[in-house]
Write a protein that holds these residues in place. Structure first.
Motif, PDB file in Angstrom:
ATOM      1  N   LEU A 118       0.822  -1.217   0.000  1.00 31.02           N
ATOM      2  CA  LEU A 118       0.000   0.000   0.000  1.00 31.02           C
ATOM      3  C   LEU A 118       0.850   1.259   0.000  1.00 31.02           C
ATOM      4  CD1 LEU A 118      -2.683  -1.075   2.625  1.00 31.02           C
ATOM      5  CD2 LEU A 118      -2.940  -1.000   0.140  1.00 31.02           C
ATOM      6  N   TYR A 119       2.100   1.168   0.501  1.00 30.34           N
ATOM      7  CA  TYR A 119       2.939   2.363   0.634  1.00 30.34           C
ATOM      8  C   TYR A 119       4.067   2.410  -0.391  1.00 30.34           C
ATOM      9  CZ  TYR A 119       0.429   2.688   5.001  1.00 30.34           C
ATOM     10  OH  TYR A 119      -0.563   2.771   5.933  1.00 30.34           O
ATOM     11  N   ARG A 120       4.201   1.421  -1.233  1.00 29.25           N
ATOM     12  CA  ARG A 120       5.229   1.438  -2.260  1.00 29.25           C
ATOM     13  C   ARG A 120       4.919   2.504  -3.295  1.00 29.25           C
ATOM     14  NH1 ARG A 120       5.391  -5.134  -2.885  1.00 29.25           N
ATOM     15  NH2 ARG A 120       6.486  -5.550  -0.913  1.00 29.25           N
ATOM     16  N   PRO A 121       5.938   3.068  -3.890  1.00 25.32           N
ATOM     17  CA  PRO A 121       7.362   2.675  -3.963  1.00 25.32           C
ATOM     18  C   PRO A 121       8.237   3.224  -2.824  1.00 25.32           C
ATOM     19  CG  PRO A 121       6.980   4.486  -5.452  1.00 25.32           C
ATOM     20  CD  PRO A 121       5.643   4.155  -4.864  1.00 25.32           C
ATOM     21  N   ALA A 122       7.654   3.752  -1.737  1.00 27.09           N
ATOM     22  CA  ALA A 122       8.459   4.125  -0.572  1.00 27.09           C
ATOM     23  C   ALA A 122       9.131   2.871  -0.004  1.00 27.09           C
ATOM     24  CB  ALA A 122       7.571   4.776   0.480  1.00 27.09           C
ATOM     25  N   HIS A 123      10.126   3.073   0.865  1.00 23.87           N
ATOM     26  CA  HIS A 123      10.732   1.920   1.503  1.00 23.87           C
ATOM     27  C   HIS A 123      11.077   2.231   2.959  1.00 23.87           C
ATOM     28  CE1 HIS A 123      14.542   3.966   0.238  1.00 23.87           C
ATOM     29  NE2 HIS A 123      15.038   3.388   1.336  1.00 23.87           N
ATOM     30  N   ASN A 124      11.286   1.175   3.730  1.00 24.81           N
ATOM     31  CA  ASN A 124      11.620   1.270   5.148  1.00 24.81           C
ATOM     32  C   ASN A 124      13.069   0.869   5.387  1.00 24.81           C
ATOM     33  OD1 ASN A 124       8.995   1.982   5.875  1.00 24.81           O
ATOM     34  ND2 ASN A 124       8.373  -0.149   6.226  1.00 24.81           N
ATOM     35  N   GLU A 125      13.687   1.516   6.369  1.00 18.79           N
ATOM     36  CA  GLU A 125      15.039   1.164   6.794  1.00 18.79           C
ATOM     37  C   GLU A 125      15.120   1.218   8.314  1.00 18.79           C
ATOM     38  OE1 GLU A 125      17.790   3.940   5.154  1.00 18.79           O
ATOM     39  OE2 GLU A 125      17.428   3.351   3.063  1.00 18.79           O
ATOM     40  N   ILE A 126      16.113   0.523   8.832  1.00 19.58           N
ATOM     41  CA  ILE A 126      16.519   0.730  10.215  1.00 19.58           C
ATOM     42  C   ILE A 126      17.957   1.222  10.193  1.00 19.58           C
ATOM     43  CG2 ILE A 126      17.109  -0.388  12.398  1.00 19.58           C
ATOM     44  CD1 ILE A 126      14.697  -2.159  12.083  1.00 19.58           C
ATOM     45  N   GLN A 127      18.190   2.376  10.829  1.00 20.30           N
ATOM     46  CA  GLN A 127      19.510   2.997  10.860  1.00 20.30           C
ATOM     47  C   GLN A 127      20.093   2.870  12.269  1.00 20.30           C
ATOM     48  OE1 GLN A 127      21.547   4.972   8.495  1.00 20.30           O
ATOM     49  NE2 GLN A 127      22.908   4.417  10.175  1.00 20.30           N
ATOM     50  N   PRO A 128      21.080   1.979  12.483  1.00 16.77           N
ATOM     51  CA  PRO A 128      21.716   1.921  13.806  1.00 16.77           C
ATOM     52  C   PRO A 128      22.531   3.184  14.065  1.00 16.77           C
ATOM     53  CG  PRO A 128      22.159  -0.077  12.505  1.00 16.77           C
ATOM     54  CD  PRO A 128      21.628   0.957  11.576  1.00 16.77           C
ATOM     55  N   MET A 455      18.252   1.856  17.307  1.00 15.49           N
ATOM     56  CA  MET A 455      17.872   1.265  16.021  1.00 15.49           C
ATOM     57  C   MET A 455      16.751   2.121  15.430  1.00 15.49           C
ATOM     58  SD  MET A 455      20.074  -1.130  15.998  1.00 15.49           S
ATOM     59  CE  MET A 455      19.570  -2.205  14.644  1.00 15.49           C
ATOM     60  N   LYS A 456      17.159   3.202  14.769  1.00 14.61           N
ATOM     61  CA  LYS A 456      16.224   4.243  14.343  1.00 14.61           C
ATOM     62  C   LYS A 456      15.432   3.820  13.110  1.00 14.61           C
ATOM     63  CE  LYS A 456      17.860   8.136  12.619  1.00 14.61           C
ATOM     64  NZ  LYS A 456      18.527   9.451  12.646  1.00 14.61           N
ATOM     65  N   PRO A 457      14.099   3.822  13.210  1.00 11.37           N
ATOM     66  CA  PRO A 457      13.277   3.511  12.033  1.00 11.37           C
ATOM     67  C   PRO A 457      13.249   4.701  11.072  1.00 11.37           C
ATOM     68  CG  PRO A 457      11.865   4.012  13.900  1.00 11.37           C
ATOM     69  CD  PRO A 457      13.271   4.044  14.409  1.00 11.37           C
ATOM     70  N   VAL A 458      13.406   4.416   9.797  1.00  8.64           N
ATOM     71  CA  VAL A 458      13.436   5.458   8.769  1.00  8.64           C
ATOM     72  C   VAL A 458      12.453   5.073   7.666  1.00  8.64           C
ATOM     73  CG1 VAL A 458      14.854   6.701   7.087  1.00  8.64           C
ATOM     74  CG2 VAL A 458      15.857   5.951   9.271  1.00  8.64           C
ATOM     75  N   PHE A 459      11.545   5.983   7.338  1.00  6.73           N
ATOM     76  CA  PHE A 459      10.607   5.801   6.220  1.00  6.73           C
ATOM     77  C   PHE A 459      11.037   6.741   5.108  1.00  6.73           C
ATOM     78  CE2 PHE A 459       6.833   6.960   3.805  1.00  6.73           C
ATOM     79  CZ  PHE A 459       6.244   5.729   3.554  1.00  6.73           C
ATOM     80  N   VAL A 460      11.322   6.203   3.917  1.00  7.30           N
ATOM     81  CA  VAL A 460      11.835   6.985   2.799  1.00  7.30           C
ATOM     82  C   VAL A 460      10.762   7.061   1.717  1.00  7.30           C
ATOM     83  CG1 VAL A 460      13.674   7.212   1.095  1.00  7.30           C
ATOM     84  CG2 VAL A 460      14.167   6.212   3.338  1.00  7.30           C
ATOM     85  N   GLN A 461      10.240   8.257   1.533  1.00  8.67           N
ATOM     86  CA  GLN A 461       9.189   8.463   0.533  1.00  8.67           C
ATOM     87  C   GLN A 461       9.809   8.827  -0.820  1.00  8.67           C
ATOM     88  OE1 GLN A 461       6.404   7.703  -0.759  1.00  8.67           O
ATOM     89  NE2 GLN A 461       5.100   8.557   0.866  1.00  8.67           N
TER      90      GLN A 461
END
Length: 487
Positions: A118-128, A455-461
């Motif tokens: 539902l949220y693509r083409p965005a993606h998720n990351e975890i940034q330590p 462990m920082k959650p990052v949402f990239v739009q």
């Protein structure tokens, strides 16, 4: 490099041009904390090269000074086997450093995480990210490994470190402080010495994370001291780690491993087998095999270079009081030598069926005293364990996989070993920690890296996305979309 090259005889290390005095007052500690905290905010250590360099320095600290380290620990104990220090402190410290150097660069990379279609083409990351400034409170029983282990994880995660050494092991504490001052910049690692009062003030500092290893009673005080600052804590505590010997188990093999765990460091190990649950019909054979094991592995125990002493007079008196209170109630010495108050030699003893109200069954023993408790059915043994605070470790011996699975599934402990004791603590791919009264949080390896990282959650739009179609005013498209999503 000789010992004299490494440290001078006063409290200031000059060999590398650094002039950081060893911290031994509250005022010095608070000033150093303020400095290091400010540096952690203005100069976060994010580069892997810098972290690897610090791990290299830690490795050099150990490799250059093994004999001096072993000697100072032995002096604190009255006598501590050099072989035990090599096996239980130096070896796992070296392997822990190697493990972090091998995997740390990968651990610190951003991790792509799944995302709903539902949220693509965005993606998720975890940034330590480094937490900042980590506090480590070290106990006396394994003062090297329980300083180095947390340091490895804190360094791999990119943090600065302040360490409070145990006042119960002062010779090693001073040696370690001087070594750290030689191999590390005080901007990166500082060591605090001092008595209980300084430890109490240390625990009140607003660290980004505080890791304490020690007793449950003190762990409660540490958590209370950290609470006003909302300092997150990892508490590695103790408790009574049970052994369950299953019906049909190879008794000789079980005795071999249990006695190894109970005599290592004279039983002064937080994950030492604390008591054994065994069927009544086997207890005489268990004692016989344990005596034979002692004759084989620790002959002439008074003069044996492999058998360590109790750390100090107060600990010796505490445990001797436990034994004395049980005289006439099934106390079985495993050697012909008695305890020696002057030298703090305490040979192992087995106590059979002590009452639940006795000190050896209420308190963590932390000495070579081994209660044997009888059970009729496996359910009885499991119920006995579950009726008590959850232990730091649980050990089960046997070959019946169904019974082993029953123990695995129906007990909760910080860690579990099957047909072994203690060795889970040196598995760097396993987290190590307690549960309930035996601790909170876990570290070692990747688990330790993540524990001491944010462990920082990052949402990239992306530029092209469908979110603009879901803005007010909410019209027909929105209602149709919600109707479909909420079915």
């Amino acid at each position: 490099m000789t010992d004299n090259d490494v440290i001078t005889q006063d409290n200031t290390q000059m060999h590398t041009g650094r002039t950081m005095s060893i911290i031994n007052t509250v005022e010095e500690m608070q000033a150093q904390f303020t400095r290091m905290q400010a540096l952690s905010r203005s100069q976060p250590m994010n580069d892997w090269y810098e972290r690897e360099t610090q791990l290299d320095n830690l490795e050099l600290l150990l490799s250059d000074n093994q004999e001096q380290i072993s000697k100072s620990i032995s002096e604190d104990f009255g006598y501590r086997s050099q072989s035990e220090t090599q096996f239980a402190e130096l070896f796992p410290s070296f392997t822990g450093i190697s493990h972090a150097k091998k995997h740390g660069k990968k651990w610190m990379k951003p991790q792509r995480m799944p995302i709903s279609a539902l949220y693509r083409p965005a993606h998720n990351e975890i940034q330590p990210q480094p937490l900042g400034l980590v506090g480590i409170m070290v106990p006396w029983n394994y003062p090297l490994f329980l300083a180095i282990g947390p340091m490895i994880d804190a360094i791999a995660a990119g943090n600065r470190i302040m360490i409070k050494m145990s006042e119960a092991a002062p010779k090693f504490a001073e040696t370690f402080a001087k070594l750290v001052a030689h191999y590390f910049s005080p901007d990166m690692v500082s060591v605090v010495l001092g008595e209980v009062e300084i430890a109490e003030e240390f625990s009140k500092l607003p660290f980004d994370h505080l890791l304490y290893t020690g007793s449950t009673a003190v762990g409660k005080k540490i958590m209370a001291a950290a609470a006003p600052n909302l300092t997150p804590v990892t508490l590695e505590l103790g408790g009574k780690s049970p052994v369950i010997v299953l019906e049909g188990a190879n008794l000789e093999a079980a005795v071999n491993r249990v006695m190894m765990g109970k005599t290592l460091n004279a039983g002064q190990t937080c994950i030492a087998p604390d008591y054994v649950l065994i069927q009544r019909k086997h207890h005489d054979e268990f004692i016989r095999l344990a005596r034979e094991w002692m004759d084989k592995h620790y002959p002439d125990i008074e003069n044996n270079p492999d058998y360590s002493r109790i750390i100090n007079g107060s600990q010796f008196k505490r445990v001797q009081g436990y034994i004395d209170s049980l005289q006439g109630q099934g106390v079985y010495p495993l050697t012909d030598i008695s305890s020696n108050t002057e030298t703090r030699l305490m040979p192992p003893v087995v106590v059979v069926e002590p009452t639940s109200g006795s000190d050896v069954m209420k308190n963590e023993i932390f000495a070579p005293v081994l209660p044997l408790m009888h059970y009729e059915t496996l359910n009885d043994a499991i119920s006995f364990v579950n009726a008590r605070p959850r232990p730091l470790a649980l050990y089960v011996f046997g070959d019946n996989n169904s019974d082993i699975d029953r123990v695995r599934s129906n007990t909760v402990s910080g860690g579990l070993c099957i047909n072994e004791v203690i060795l889970h603590v040196v598995q760097h791919d396993l987290p190590f920690g307690g549960v309930g009264h035996s601790g909170t949080g876990a570290y070692h390896g990747k688990a330790g890296f993540e524990r001491l990282s944010h462990m920082k959650p990052v949402f990239v739009q992306t530029k092209l996305n469908g979110m603009n179609f879901l803005l007010p005013p909410y019209g027909g498209f929105f209602k149709k979309a919600m109707g479909m999503f909420l079915k």
